[in-house]
Design a protein around this motif. Structure first.
Motif, PDB file in Angstrom:
ATOM      1  N   TYR A  20     -23.885 -12.849  23.881  1.00  0.00           N
ATOM      2  CA  TYR A  20     -24.723 -13.691  22.735  1.00  0.00           C
ATOM      3  C   TYR A  20     -23.975 -15.216  23.021  1.00  0.00           C
ATOM      4  O   TYR A  20     -24.982 -15.975  22.948  1.00  0.00           O
ATOM      5  N   PHE A  21     -22.699 -14.934  22.815  1.00  0.00           N
ATOM      6  CA  PHE A  21     -22.081 -16.393  22.815  1.00  0.00           C
ATOM      7  C   PHE A  21     -22.390 -17.185  23.987  1.00  0.00           C
ATOM      8  O   PHE A  21     -22.557 -18.400  23.697  1.00  0.00           O
ATOM      9  N   PHE A  37     -40.219 -20.439  22.587  1.00  0.00           N
ATOM     10  CA  PHE A  37     -39.772 -19.122  22.803  1.00  0.00           C
ATOM     11  C   PHE A  37     -38.378 -19.031  22.566  1.00  0.00           C
ATOM     12  O   PHE A  37     -37.559 -18.321  21.887  1.00  0.00           O
ATOM     13  N   TYR A  38     -37.776 -20.098  23.493  1.00  0.00           N
ATOM     14  CA  TYR A  38     -36.149 -19.947  23.167  1.00  0.00           C
ATOM     15  C   TYR A  38     -35.634 -20.636  22.015  1.00  0.00           C
ATOM     16  O   TYR A  38     -34.573 -20.150  21.526  1.00  0.00           O
ATOM     17  N   ARG A  39     -36.331 -21.571  21.368  1.00  0.00           N
ATOM     18  CA  ARG A  39     -35.854 -21.957  20.103  1.00  0.00           C
ATOM     19  C   ARG A  39     -35.823 -21.096  19.123  1.00  0.00           C
ATOM     20  O   ARG A  39     -34.994 -20.915  18.227  1.00  0.00           O
ATOM     21  N   LEU A  40     -37.079 -20.271  19.049  1.00  0.00           N
ATOM     22  CA  LEU A  40     -37.157 -19.067  18.191  1.00  0.00           C
ATOM     23  C   LEU A  40     -36.237 -18.030  18.373  1.00  0.00           C
ATOM     24  O   LEU A  40     -35.547 -17.427  17.591  1.00  0.00           O
ATOM     25  N   MET A  41     -35.809 -17.898  19.602  1.00  0.00           N
ATOM     26  CA  MET A  41     -34.790 -16.754  20.078  1.00  0.00           C
ATOM     27  C   MET A  41     -33.493 -17.158  19.564  1.00  0.00           C
ATOM     28  O   MET A  41     -32.875 -16.273  19.263  1.00  0.00           O
ATOM     29  N   ILE A  79     -31.220 -14.820  17.570  1.00  0.00           N
ATOM     30  CA  ILE A  79     -29.807 -14.265  18.000  1.00  0.00           C
ATOM     31  C   ILE A  79     -29.027 -14.384  16.912  1.00  0.00           C
ATOM     32  O   ILE A  79     -28.151 -13.488  16.478  1.00  0.00           O
ATOM     33  N   ILE A  80     -28.768 -15.460  16.074  1.00  0.00           N
ATOM     34  CA  ILE A  80     -27.941 -16.051  15.019  1.00  0.00           C
ATOM     35  C   ILE A  80     -28.274 -14.906  13.911  1.00  0.00           C
ATOM     36  O   ILE A  80     -27.169 -14.169  13.323  1.00  0.00           O
ATOM     37  N   VAL A  81     -29.262 -14.427  13.616  1.00  0.00           N
ATOM     38  CA  VAL A  81     -29.591 -13.647  12.577  1.00  0.00           C
ATOM     39  C   VAL A  81     -29.285 -12.142  13.107  1.00  0.00           C
ATOM     40  O   VAL A  81     -28.815 -11.417  12.151  1.00  0.00           O
ATOM     41  N   ASP A  82     -29.734 -11.690  14.184  1.00  0.00           N
ATOM     42  CA  ASP A  82     -29.096 -10.581  14.683  1.00  0.00           C
ATOM     43  C   ASP A  82     -27.659 -10.085  14.641  1.00  0.00           C
ATOM     44  O   ASP A  82     -27.096  -9.163  14.143  1.00  0.00           O
ATOM     45  N   PHE A 134     -24.690  -8.065   0.782  1.00  0.00           N
ATOM     46  CA  PHE A 134     -25.029  -6.914   1.522  1.00  0.00           C
ATOM     47  C   PHE A 134     -26.753  -6.885   1.779  1.00  0.00           C
ATOM     48  O   PHE A 134     -27.252  -6.800   2.705  1.00  0.00           O
ATOM     49  N   PHE A 135     -27.146  -6.693   0.413  1.00  0.00           N
ATOM     50  CA  PHE A 135     -28.603  -6.563   0.327  1.00  0.00           C
ATOM     51  C   PHE A 135     -29.638  -7.741   0.702  1.00  0.00           C
ATOM     52  O   PHE A 135     -30.581  -7.802   1.266  1.00  0.00           O
ATOM     53  N   VAL A 136     -28.873  -8.802   0.246  1.00  0.00           N
ATOM     54  CA  VAL A 136     -29.713 -10.397   1.037  1.00  0.00           C
ATOM     55  C   VAL A 136     -29.524 -10.381   2.420  1.00  0.00           C
ATOM     56  O   VAL A 136     -30.822 -10.688   3.046  1.00  0.00           O
ATOM     57  N   ILE A 137     -28.404 -10.005   3.111  1.00  0.00           N
ATOM     58  CA  ILE A 137     -28.573 -10.240   4.596  1.00  0.00           C
ATOM     59  C   ILE A 137     -29.445  -8.993   5.130  1.00  0.00           C
ATOM     60  O   ILE A 137     -30.093  -9.061   6.088  1.00  0.00           O
ATOM     61  N   THR A 138     -29.404  -7.793   4.549  1.00  0.00           N
ATOM     62  CA  THR A 138     -30.050  -6.593   4.907  1.00  0.00           C
ATOM     63  C   THR A 138     -31.424  -6.826   4.808  1.00  0.00           C
ATOM     64  O   THR A 138     -32.244  -6.903   5.988  1.00  0.00           O
ATOM     65  N   TYR A 139     -32.051  -7.252   3.890  1.00  0.00           N
ATOM     66  CA  TYR A 139     -33.436  -7.487   3.933  1.00  0.00           C
ATOM     67  C   TYR A 139     -33.849  -8.741   4.090  1.00  0.00           C
ATOM     68  O   TYR A 139     -35.024  -9.011   4.783  1.00  0.00           O
ATOM     69  N   GLY A 140     -33.120  -9.861   3.930  1.00  0.00           N
ATOM     70  CA  GLY A 140     -33.459 -11.216   4.423  1.00  0.00           C
ATOM     71  C   GLY A 140     -33.448 -10.936   5.634  1.00  0.00           C
ATOM     72  O   GLY A 140     -34.241 -11.711   6.687  1.00  0.00           O
ATOM     73  N   GLY A 141     -32.475 -10.453   6.508  1.00  0.00           N
ATOM     74  CA  GLY A 141     -32.385 -10.335   7.896  1.00  0.00           C
ATOM     75  C   GLY A 141     -33.464  -9.655   8.647  1.00  0.00           C
ATOM     76  O   GLY A 141     -34.028  -9.907   9.383  1.00  0.00           O
ATOM     77  N   ARG A 142     -33.982  -8.470   7.962  1.00  0.00           N
ATOM     78  CA  ARG A 142     -35.168  -7.542   8.171  1.00  0.00           C
ATOM     79  C   ARG A 142     -36.346  -8.432   8.152  1.00  0.00           C
ATOM     80  O   ARG A 142     -37.095  -8.463   9.228  1.00  0.00           O
ATOM     81  N   CYS A 143     -36.430  -9.399   7.437  1.00  0.00           N
ATOM     82  CA  CYS A 143     -37.724 -10.047   7.153  1.00  0.00           C
ATOM     83  C   CYS A 143     -37.923 -11.086   8.381  1.00  0.00           C
ATOM     84  O   CYS A 143     -38.755 -11.378   8.867  1.00  0.00           O
ATOM     85  N   ILE A 144     -36.445 -11.760   8.610  1.00  0.00           N
ATOM     86  CA  ILE A 144     -36.656 -12.708   9.626  1.00  0.00           C
ATOM     87  C   ILE A 144     -36.827 -12.132  10.951  1.00  0.00           C
ATOM     88  O   ILE A 144     -37.296 -12.793  12.000  1.00  0.00           O
TER      89      ILE A 144
END
Length: 335
Positions: free
Chosen positions: A34-35, A53-57, A61-64, A98-108
């Motif tokens: 990824y780096f 496409f790559y801008r969104l990716m 990637i950062i969120v993943d 934990f919950f903000v990143i878990t649910y926020g990341g899932r949404c993103i």
């Protein structure tokens, strides 16, 4: 804090340990990849990777990566009861993270998959409009939609109070006031259904139109274009086909993730937490790392740049070893 105990067989503990080790190794290798890919996309963001496409990716990637780190630090470590005094003393704000990143990341992540599939529909069915998606207004709008779920998760979930419960000799973070964020969890469930339906429809439309347009163009232009034009069309066809394969795989993984969420949170609501997180951790790591390998395998520009960087790195090592050998020979001759 309460305590529940489930009688797990020995093979489950062995399997759980091996699985976590394998997930950790996969994460480390994927992060290194990824780096490299982030550096490549950022370095050529105004040329090769200037499209939406790559801008969104890039954001995806950062969120993943954040989601995977959050899984290990916010779930695996507390479950093992490492740093127990620190966890208990800071359980509220650790639970918030934990919950903000878990649910926020899932949404993103879900929004990213849906928007990428929408971009593929536009590229195949509305190519003129697709080129406009790279313009600042359209791109910023898509990125705002992409990140909106994460912002909502932060606003709603962060102020809540959290605590660790002890179940099967593991710590699990839960909200101490379940009523405050109930509507948000319902919103996330509805959003999952909407996004998955959108992803399915977009992929079906893309695949159908792509095949129809490709067969039609092949029949019309096979005898009326020059060899150079034919080769150029073939290269473009390969690039588009690669991106379509990637969006299809994203759709498939999204469906698997969605099926697990529906089963564990709706059908089998009383699933044991240790079993739930055992399955969730596997899906989280796979979902958050497979894009690295898909970009490497399917995206020809990414693949070429990665190979070139490793080739340059190997050339530098070879040059350095030769220079050291030559220097050593000179020193021996002098002596």
């Amino acid at each position: 804090m309460h305590h529940e105990l489930y009688d797990f067989p020995l093979w489950f503990f062995v399997l759980e340990g091996i699985t976590l080790l394998a997930l950790l190794l996969l994460t480390i290798v994927s992060f290194l990849l990824y780096f490299i890919e982030i550096q490549i996309i950022f370095a050529y963001r105004k040329t090769t990777f200037r499209g939406p496409f790559y801008r969104l990716m890039f954001v995806g990637i950062i969120v993943d990566m954040l989601s995977t780190i959050n899984m290990f630090t916010g779930q695996v470590i507390p479950a093992r009861r490492w740093f127990e005094p620190f966890l208990i003393y800071n359980q509220s704000w650790l639970g918030s993270i934990f919950f903000v990143i878990t649910y926020g990341g899932r949404c993103i992540q879900g929004a990213t998959a849906a928007i990428l599939s929408f971009c593929r529909v536009c590229a195949v069915c509305f190519p003129i409009f697709y080129h406009k998606l790279g313009e600042p207004w359209y791109l910023h709008t898509m990125q705002a939609v992409q990140l909106a779920g994460g912002v909502i998760a932060f606003v709603i979930l962060w102020p809540d109070s959290y605590e660790y419960i002890l179940e099967d000799n593991c710590f699990y973070s839960v909200g101490s006031d379940d009523t405050d964020a109930d509507w948000f969890y319902n919103f996330v469930a509805i959003m999952e259904v909407v996004l998955v339906l959108a992803i399915i429809v977009n992929n079906v439309v893309t695949y159908t139109m792509f095949r129809l347009k490709f067969n039609k163009k092949s029949a019309i232009k096979s005898n009326s274009i020059t060899p150079s034009q034919h080769q150029s069309n073939q290269e473009k066809q390969k690039r588009e086909n690669g991106l379509d394969k990637m969006t299809f795989i994203v759709c498939l993984v999204e469906l698997i993730y969605f099926a697990f969420v529906v089963y564990s949170l709706q059908i089998n609501q009383y699933m044991n937490k240790r079993i739930f997180y055992f399955l969730y951790n596997i899906l989280c790591v796979i979902y958050s790392t497979f894009s690295a390998w898909m970009l490497l395998i399917i995206s020809k520009p990414i693949n070429s740049q990665v190979r070139q960087r490793f080739s340059n790195l190997g050339g530098k090592k070879l040059t350095r070893s030769i220079s050291i050998s030559v220097q050593g020979s000179r020193d021996n001759n002098k002596s």
